[in-house]
Design a protein around this motif. Structure first.
Motif, mmCIF file in Angstrom:
data_model
loop_
_atom_site.group_PDB
_atom_site.id
_atom_site.type_symbol
_atom_site.label_atom_id
_atom_site.label_comp_id
_atom_site.label_asym_id
_atom_site.label_seq_id
_atom_site.Cartn_x
_atom_site.Cartn_y
_atom_site.Cartn_z
ATOM 1 N N ALA A 81 0.835 -1.211 0.000
ATOM 2 C CA ALA A 81 0.000 0.000 0.000
ATOM 3 C C ALA A 81 0.870 1.262 0.000
ATOM 4 O O ALA A 81 0.588 2.234 -0.716
ATOM 5 C CB ALA A 81 -0.923 -0.002 1.222
ATOM 6 N N ILE A 82 1.945 1.246 0.784
ATOM 7 C CA ILE A 82 2.842 2.405 0.863
ATOM 8 C C ILE A 82 3.508 2.668 -0.485
ATOM 9 O O ILE A 82 3.587 3.814 -0.946
ATOM 10 C CB ILE A 82 3.904 2.177 1.962
ATOM 11 N N GLU A 83 3.992 1.599 -1.134
ATOM 12 C CA GLU A 83 4.682 1.774 -2.416
ATOM 13 C C GLU A 83 3.729 2.282 -3.504
ATOM 14 O O GLU A 83 4.124 3.065 -4.368
ATOM 15 C CB GLU A 83 5.322 0.455 -2.863
ATOM 16 N N VAL A 84 2.480 1.855 -3.464
ATOM 17 C CA VAL A 84 1.499 2.341 -4.439
ATOM 18 C C VAL A 84 1.316 3.858 -4.288
ATOM 19 O O VAL A 84 1.265 4.597 -5.270
ATOM 20 C CB VAL A 84 0.153 1.605 -4.277
ATOM 21 N N VAL A 85 1.241 4.320 -3.036
ATOM 22 C CA VAL A 85 1.101 5.767 -2.790
ATOM 23 C C VAL A 85 2.319 6.513 -3.322
ATOM 24 O O VAL A 85 2.196 7.542 -4.009
ATOM 25 C CB VAL A 85 0.923 6.044 -1.277
ATOM 26 N N PHE A 86 3.525 6.004 -3.044
ATOM 27 C CA PHE A 86 4.749 6.657 -3.520
ATOM 28 C C PHE A 86 4.777 6.717 -5.047
ATOM 29 O O PHE A 86 5.149 7.741 -5.641
ATOM 30 C CB PHE A 86 5.983 5.899 -3.015
ATOM 31 N N LEU A 87 4.387 5.634 -5.692
ATOM 32 C CA LEU A 87 4.430 5.590 -7.152
ATOM 33 C C LEU A 87 3.392 6.508 -7.781
ATOM 34 O O LEU A 87 3.636 7.093 -8.846
ATOM 35 C CB LEU A 87 4.248 4.146 -7.635
ATOM 36 N N ILE A 88 2.240 6.654 -7.135
ATOM 37 C CA ILE A 88 1.240 7.610 -7.635
ATOM 38 C C ILE A 88 1.809 9.027 -7.571
ATOM 39 O O ILE A 88 1.663 9.814 -8.516
ATOM 40 C CB ILE A 88 -0.067 7.492 -6.823
ATOM 41 N N LEU A 89 2.485 9.352 -6.469
ATOM 42 C CA LEU A 89 3.126 10.669 -6.348
ATOM 43 C C LEU A 89 4.212 10.839 -7.412
ATOM 44 O O LEU A 89 4.376 11.920 -7.980
ATOM 45 C CB LEU A 89 3.733 10.835 -4.950
ATOM 46 N N TYR A 90 4.946 9.764 -7.679
ATOM 47 C CA TYR A 90 5.996 9.820 -8.706
ATOM 48 C C TYR A 90 5.387 10.126 -10.072
ATOM 49 O O TYR A 90 5.932 10.928 -10.840
ATOM 50 C CB TYR A 90 6.752 8.494 -8.740
ATOM 51 N N LEU A 91 4.259 9.492 -10.356
ATOM 52 C CA LEU A 91 3.585 9.743 -11.628
ATOM 53 C C LEU A 91 3.091 11.190 -11.723
ATOM 54 O O LEU A 91 3.202 11.833 -12.763
ATOM 55 C CB LEU A 91 2.406 8.785 -11.795
ATOM 56 N N VAL A 92 2.559 11.700 -10.619
ATOM 57 C CA VAL A 92 2.033 13.065 -10.605
ATOM 58 C C VAL A 92 3.140 14.090 -10.868
ATOM 59 O O VAL A 92 2.949 15.063 -11.603
ATOM 60 C CB VAL A 92 1.347 13.363 -9.252
ATOM 61 N N TYR A 93 4.314 13.848 -10.294
ATOM 62 C CA TYR A 93 5.396 14.835 -10.379
ATOM 63 C C TYR A 93 6.488 14.459 -11.377
ATOM 64 O O TYR A 93 7.562 15.069 -11.361
ATOM 65 C CB TYR A 93 6.006 15.058 -8.992
ATOM 66 N N SER A 94 6.221 13.482 -12.227
ATOM 67 C CA SER A 94 7.185 13.146 -13.280
ATOM 68 C C SER A 94 7.345 14.320 -14.236
ATOM 69 O O SER A 94 6.405 15.075 -14.474
ATOM 70 C CB SER A 94 6.715 11.904 -14.058
ATOM 71 N N ASP A 95 8.545 14.447 -14.793
ATOM 72 C CA ASP A 95 8.864 15.617 -15.618
ATOM 73 C C ASP A 95 8.448 15.481 -17.080
ATOM 74 O O ASP A 95 8.512 16.440 -17.834
ATOM 75 C CB ASP A 95 10.376 15.895 -15.556
ATOM 76 N N SER A 96 8.061 14.289 -17.494
ATOM 77 C CA SER A 96 7.690 14.113 -18.895
ATOM 78 C C SER A 96 6.595 13.057 -19.027
ATOM 79 O O SER A 96 6.443 12.181 -18.171
ATOM 80 C CB SER A 96 8.905 13.686 -19.721
ATOM 81 N N ARG A 97 5.852 13.174 -20.104
ATOM 82 C CA ARG A 97 4.781 12.214 -20.388
ATOM 83 C C ARG A 97 5.374 10.825 -20.619
ATOM 84 O O ARG A 97 4.803 9.812 -20.198
ATOM 85 C CB ARG A 97 4.001 12.667 -21.618
ATOM 86 N N LYS A 98 6.524 10.766 -21.294
ATOM 87 C CA LYS A 98 7.196 9.488 -21.559
ATOM 88 C C LYS A 98 7.555 8.784 -20.260
ATOM 89 O O LYS A 98 7.370 7.574 -20.118
ATOM 90 C CB LYS A 98 8.449 9.725 -22.390
ATOM 91 N N GLN A 99 8.040 9.548 -19.297
ATOM 92 C CA GLN A 99 8.408 8.991 -18.003
ATOM 93 C C GLN A 99 7.177 8.422 -17.298
ATOM 94 O O GLN A 99 7.222 7.333 -16.717
ATOM 95 C CB GLN A 99 9.063 10.074 -17.148
ATOM 96 N N ARG A 100 6.073 9.163 -17.349
ATOM 97 C CA ARG A 100 4.833 8.679 -16.727
ATOM 98 C C ARG A 100 4.352 7.392 -17.371
ATOM 99 O O ARG A 100 3.925 6.459 -16.678
ATOM 100 C CB ARG A 100 3.733 9.744 -16.838
ATOM 101 N N LEU A 101 4.395 7.343 -18.695
ATOM 102 C CA LEU A 101 3.940 6.154 -19.413
ATOM 103 C C LEU A 101 4.801 4.941 -19.075
ATOM 104 O O LEU A 101 4.286 3.830 -18.887
ATOM 105 C CB LEU A 101 3.963 6.406 -20.922
ATOM 106 N N GLN A 102 6.099 5.146 -18.982
ATOM 107 C CA GLN A 102 7.003 4.038 -18.667
ATOM 108 C C GLN A 102 6.736 3.485 -17.280
ATOM 109 O O GLN A 102 6.583 2.270 -17.100
ATOM 110 C CB GLN A 102 8.458 4.506 -18.785
ATOM 111 N N VAL A 103 6.660 4.373 -16.293
ATOM 112 C CA VAL A 103 6.423 3.937 -14.912
ATOM 113 C C VAL A 103 5.033 3.319 -14.771
ATOM 114 O O VAL A 103 4.859 2.271 -14.137
ATOM 115 C CB VAL A 103 6.594 5.119 -13.932
#
Length: 252
Positions: A81-103
């Motif tokens: 559950a903790i890692e899912v929250v961290f990864l959602i934040l990572y997606l929100v603050y990713s610097d590029s659309r490509k990065q979001r799609l990859q993650v």
């Protein structure tokens, strides 16, 4: 005299506490990411690997796969559950659309794989012993990935001679977590599926702490020198002398 079962339970509870601290240790990093509005050079791989690892160990701890692994189930459920929250934040603050799609694609693939393995093993394999063997083997791979994920960050540390992007708490509690669960695997009921990856994690955690000790001073030196370099650059761009007390602060 305290029995091996009681000692194992105590070590398992301590392991749960250390693992929870390990899972929460990147919180400071994500506070920084949220404040800056960018993931900068922080890698998503440690969090992706940890989420996959927790998902597989959740399966391992279920009674239908391993009837005596409740401590494994509880901590990995929390970690997932903790890692899912961290990864959602990572997606929100990713610097590029490509990065979001990859993650996002890796997250979806990992969740789909865990669900598929659980469904297939749970329905097609009839004995608990064989289920434990299959799930335990996949769990070892997931645990290897979790402990090996910081290798890319370790390479960055060596290349830049800076520990800026290798959080100390994450390295410390990775080491303590591996030490605790390797001990748990050796006490009372020997568990090779826990011992093998956590033995490797112990070695990698030690390597991270050595790197941190090696490059900590040079990291501080770089942070100290950075403002000086910026001031020299600014002086070179300004053709006339400016009173520092009267000049406005530069916008970043």
């Amino acid at each position: 005299m305290i029995s091996a079962t009681i000692i194992r339970t105590i070590v398992g509870v301590i392991g749960n506490i250390i693992s929870l601290i390990l899972f929460l240790s990147p919180a400071k990093t994500f506070v920084r990411i949220c404040k800056k509005g960018s993931v900068e050079q922080f890698s998503a791989m440690p969090y992706l690997a940890t989420m996959f690892n927790c998902g597989m160990w959740i399966l391992y701890g279920l009674p239908m796969f391993h009837p005596k692994a409740i401590l494994v189930l509880t901590i990995n459920g929390s970690g997932f559950a903790i890692e899912v929250v961290f990864l959602i934040l990572y997606l929100v603050y990713s610097d590029s659309r490509k990065q979001r799609l990859q993650v996002g694609a890796i997250m979806a693939g990992e969740l789909g794989f865990v669900a598929l393995v659980g469904l297939m093993v749970g329905t097609l394999v009839k004995t608990v012993k064989v289920r434990t063997t299959i799930i335990g083997s996949v769990c070892m791979v997931g645990c290897f990935l979790m402990y090996a994920a910081p290798l890319s960050v370790m390479r960055l540390v060596i290349r830049t001679k800076s520990v800026k992007y290798m959080p100390f708490l994450l390295s410390l509690f990775s080491f303590l977590n591996a030490l605790c669960w390797a001990s748990y695997a050796l006490i009372g009921q020997f568990d090779p599926y826990l011992l093998a990856p956590n033995g490797l994690g112990l070695l990698l955690g030690t390597a991270q702490l050595i790197l941190y000790a090696t490059y900590f001073k040079s990291s501080k030196a770089q942070e100290t020198e950075l403002p000086v370099k910026q001031n020299k650059s600014e002086v070179g761009l300004v053709p006339i002398a400016v009173d520092a007390k009267k000049s406005p602060s530069p916008r970043v």
